[in-house]
Design an enzyme around this catalytic site. Structure first.
Site, PDB file in Angstrom:
ATOM      1  CE  LYS A 156      -1.521   1.901   3.563  1.00 27.81           C
ATOM      2  NZ  LYS A 156      -0.396   2.432   4.649  1.00 27.81           N
ATOM      3  CD  GLU A 224       0.184   4.020  13.938  1.00 26.05           C
ATOM      4  OE1 GLU A 224       1.234   3.330  13.659  1.00 26.05           O
ATOM      5  OE2 GLU A 224      -0.207   5.004  13.220  1.00 26.05           O
ATOM      6  CG  HIS A 248      -4.246  -0.861   8.059  1.00 25.83           C
ATOM      7  ND1 HIS A 248      -3.492  -1.492   7.101  1.00 25.83           N
ATOM      8  CD2 HIS A 248      -3.088  -0.052   8.425  1.00 25.83           C
ATOM      9  CE1 HIS A 248      -2.342  -1.178   7.008  1.00 25.83           C
ATOM     10  NE2 HIS A 248      -1.930  -0.262   7.554  1.00 25.83           N
ATOM     11  CE  LYS A 349       1.063   7.702  11.232  1.00 29.99           C
ATOM     12  NZ  LYS A 349       1.103   6.219  11.519  1.00 29.99           N
TER      13      LYS A 349
HETATM   14  C1  BG6 Z   1       1.189   1.561   7.805  1.00 27.07           C
HETATM   15  C2  BG6 Z   1       0.938   2.640   7.906  1.00 27.07           C
HETATM   16  O1  BG6 Z   1       0.263   0.907   6.905  1.00 27.07           O
HETATM   17  O2  BG6 Z   1       0.374   0.946   9.098  1.00 27.07           O
HETATM   18  C3  BG6 Z   1       1.630   3.664   9.028  1.00 27.07           C
HETATM   19  O3  BG6 Z   1       1.466   3.393   6.453  1.00 27.07           O
HETATM   20  C4  BG6 Z   1       1.489   2.989  10.420  1.00 27.07           C
HETATM   21  O4  BG6 Z   1       1.377   5.015   9.054  1.00 27.07           O
HETATM   22  C5  BG6 Z   1       1.209   1.440  10.097  1.00 27.07           C
HETATM   23  O5  BG6 Z   1       2.306   3.363  11.348  1.00 27.07           O
HETATM   24  C6  BG6 Z   1       0.516   0.896  11.411  1.00 27.07           C
HETATM   25  O6  BG6 Z   1       0.998  -0.542  11.312  1.00 27.07           O
HETATM   26  P1  BG6 Z   1       1.083  -1.389  12.869  1.00 27.07           P
HETATM   27  O7  BG6 Z   1       1.211  -2.856  12.426  1.00 27.07           O
HETATM   28  O8  BG6 Z   1       2.518  -0.873  13.518  1.00 27.07           O
HETATM   29  O9  BG6 Z   1       0.009  -1.197  13.509  1.00 27.07           O
END
Ligand code: BG6
Length: 490
Positions: A156, A224, A248, A349
Site C-alpha cells: 500500500k 498510535e 486497515h 498518531k
Molecule cells: C502502515 C501505515 O500501513 O501501518 C503507518 O502506513 C502505520 O502509518 C502502520 O504506522 C501501523 O502498522 P502497525 O502494524 O504498526 O499497527
C-alpha cells in the site's frame, strides 16, 4: 486451503535498500527460512539504485535481521540464509533495468518468480510495464504448462483515490492475472485479525448475537503513540484517512460485519467483504461533515514522556499543512444484519496510547430488575478483539459483587501471550508464506480496494467543502477520548 508442497522461489525485491525491505520483508523471510517455510533453494534478489556488492548487501541484511527477525537466535544459521541473497543495481525508472533483471533471472535462479514492489507507489505502473517489456509478466502464460508461476506483491498505498486505484488495477491486470496479484494490507496478516472469522463463525454462542438486535455499536480503533517520524514526504500527501482508514480500518470493519462465506475459498471470503463495502451508504457532503472529525498533532509529550515535535515542524511537511494525523468516521453497514448500527472508526498518531482493537458493544438488557441497584447505568456487555498490544479477546459482563447487592463488571479473557517469550508470527511472515502458496485470501482484491476508496474519496471531498469539520490541533500525547476531538464521528 491445504498448503501445496514448498517450492523454491526467486523473490525479487524492488526497493531492496529501503526501510520496508530492511525492517519487514527480509526479517520475515529470515524467520520463514528459520522455521522451514521458505524452501532452502529459494533466492532473494535485491534491486535498487544504490551501488553495492552482494557482500555489502548481505551485511546490511544481517544488521536488519539481527534487529527485526523473530527467529534471529544470535545469528545461528545466518551464513546459509545470507548465501540466498544477491544484489542487482538498477533504477526501476530506467527501462534497461528490466533487461538486466531478465538476464540475471536466467542465471540458474528458481523459475517461480515473486516480484515484490517495496517502492514508491508512483513507480508501481512503471515497474509492471518494465516487467511486461522484459517478458516477465503472467498474462497469457500458462503456469501449469510452464511448470512455474509468476506473482506480483504490491504494498500500500494502492492509489491515492478511487480513480488512480482503478487505473493502477487496469495497468497491473494487463501484465499479471488477477490471481497472481497480491495486494498487501498487513493488518490481514495479524494473527488476531485472522482469528476474527474463526471467532465469529466457529462458535455458536456469539454468532446468533452478531446483529442489530443485540449490537448497539462497534468501535474500531487503530491508535498510535508515535508521530510520523521520517515519513513526512509520503505522509503529508496522504494523511490518516488515506494512510489508515481506507485500508486497515475498513478491512477490520469488513471482517467484523461480513456474512458467513459459502466456504473458506479466497473468492468466497472476498465476495462477502465486497458486499459489506457496497452496503456502506453513499453519504452526502453534509452527512460526512456530521460523522467525521480530524486533527493534527502539536508539540507535546508522547506516551512515554518523550517530547514530540509539532507536526508542522516535522521533516518534509509543508509549513501550513492541513493534513490530518487523526481521523474518525462513523459508518453504517446498510444491510439486513447491521442496518442502523454505527461503526465508529478512529485512528491517529501521537496519541496517549498505542492500541488496535474492535470493541463490540451489546445492547443494555431491560434494567427494571436492577433499577434500585444500578439505575439506568447498568454497564453493557462488550466483546473486545484486541489486535495489539496484549493480543487477545475478552468479554466484559456484569456480576453480583460478593457480599453486597451491587453490580460489578467482570471480564473473561483469552490472551495470546505464551510463556517462554515466544512471539506470534509477524504479519509479513504469514503474508509471504501465503503468496508462495498462491493463497490470496488475506490479500485485497481489485474491487475491494476500489470500493474502499469510494468511502474515503467521499470523505476527502467533503473535507474540502464549506462546512467541513475544522482541523483540531491536539497536543501530542492526547487521548482520542478527549472532548477536544468533539462529538463528531463518535
Ligand atoms: C502502515 C501505515 O500501513 O501501518 C503507518 O502506513 C502505520 O502509518 C502502520 O504506522 C501501523 O502498522 P502497525 O502494524 O504498526 O499497527
Amino acid at each position: 486451503m491445504d498448503r501445496p508442497e514448498l517450492e523454491a522461489v526467486t523473490i525479487v525485491i524492488f526497493g531492496a535498500s529501503g526501510d520496508l525491505a530492511h525492517r519487514k520483508i527480509v526479517p520475515a523471510l529470515h524467520s520463514l527460512y528459520a522455521t522451514a517455510v521458505l524452501h532452502p533453494d529459494s533466492r532473494i534478489l535485491g534491486v535498487s539504485r544504490r551501488p553495492q556488492s552482494d557482500a555489502e548487501f548481505r551485511e546490511g541484511l544481517r544488521e536488519s535481521c539481527a534487529r527485526h527477525s523473530r527467529c534471529w537466535k544470535d545469528g545461528k544459521g545466518w551464513e546459509a540464509f545470507a548465501s540466498m541473497a544477491s544484489y542487482l543495481q538498477g533504477d526501476v525508472d530506467d527501462p534497461s533495468c528490466y533487461g538486466l533483471l531478465a538476464r540475471r533471472l536466467e542465471e540458474g535462479l528458481p523459475r517461480n518468480l515473486l516480484f515484490y514492489l517495496a517502492i514508491s507507489p508512483d513507480q508501481f505502473s512503471r515497474v509492471a510495464r518494465g516487467l511486461e517489456g522484459a517478458g516477465l509478466g503472467s498474462v497469457g502464460r500458462e503456469a501449469a504448462k510452464e511448470g512455474s508461476w509468476r506473482r506480483l506483491l504490491v504494498e500500500k498505498p494502492f492509489g491515492t483515490d478511487g480513480k488512480s486505484a482503478h487505473e493502477l488495477n487496469r495497468v497491473l491486470s494487463s501484465v499479471f492475472d488477477e490471481g497472481d496479484i497480491f495486494r498487501i494490507d498487513h493488518y490481514l496478516g495479524k494473527e488476531v485479525v485472522q482469528n476474527l472469522l474463526y471467532f465469529r463463525f466457529a462458535n455458536s454462542v456469539f454468532e446468533p448475537l452478531w446483529n442489530r438486535r443485540y449490537i448497539e455499536k462497534v468501535e474500531i480503533d487503530v491508535l498510535e503513540t508515535q508521530g510520523i517520524g521520517t515519513r513526512g514526504g509520503y505522509y503529508d500527501r496522504a494523511g490518516a484517512a488515506r494512510d489508515m482508514l481506507q485500508n486497515h480500518l475498513i478491512q477490520l470493519l469488513c471482517l467484523a460485519a461480513m456474512e458467513p462465506p459459502s466456504s473458506l475459498d479466497p473468492e468466497a471470503i472476498r465476495d462477502e467483504k465486497v458486499k459489506v463495502l457496497r452496503s456502506i451508504p453513499r453519504y452526502t457532503t453534509e452527512a460526512y461533515h456530521e460523522r467525521s472529525a480530524r486533527g493534527q498533532y502539536r508539540g507535546g509529550r508522547g506516551a512515554g514522556g518523550e517530547s514530540l515535535p509539532d507536526y508542522l515542524g516535522e521533516a518534509k511537511v509543508a509549513p501550513a499543512s492541513l493534513t490530518e494525523t487523526f481521523a474518525s468516521l462513523r459508518l453504517e453497514v446498510d444491510n439486513w444484519r447491521f442496518a442502523g448500527v454505527p461503526f465508529i472508526l478512529r485512528t491517529g498518531k501521537a496519541l496517549d496510547r498505542g492500541a488496535s482493537e474492535i470493541r463490540v458493544h451489546f445492547r443494555r438488557p431491560p434494567a427494571t430488575l436492577f433499577a434500585g441497584v444500578c439505575s439506568e447505568n447498568l454497564p453493557t456487555n462488550e466483546i473486545v478483539i484486541r489486535i495489539q498490544p496484549d493480543e487477545g479477546i475478552w468479554l466484559n459482563f456484569n456480576a453480583k459483587e460478593p457480599g453486597s447487592a451491587e453490580i460489578e463488571r467482570k471480564e473473561l479473557r483469552f490472551s495470546y501471550a505464551k510463556g517462554g517469550g515466544e512471539s506470534l508470527p509477524e504479519a509479513y511472515e504469514r503474508l509471504l508464506a501465503d503468496a508462495f502458496a498462491g493463497d490470496s485470501t488475506l490479500f485485497i482484491r481489485a474491487d475491494e480496494t476500489e470500493e474502499a476508496w469510494r468511502v474515503v474519496d467521499g470523505l476527502e471531498l467533503a473535507w474540502l467543502s464549506p462546512g467541513a469539520p475544522r482541523l483540531i490541533g491536539y497536543p501530542a500525547g492526547s487521548s482520542p477520548d478527549d472532548p477536544l476531538f468533539g462529538k463528531a464521528g463518535t
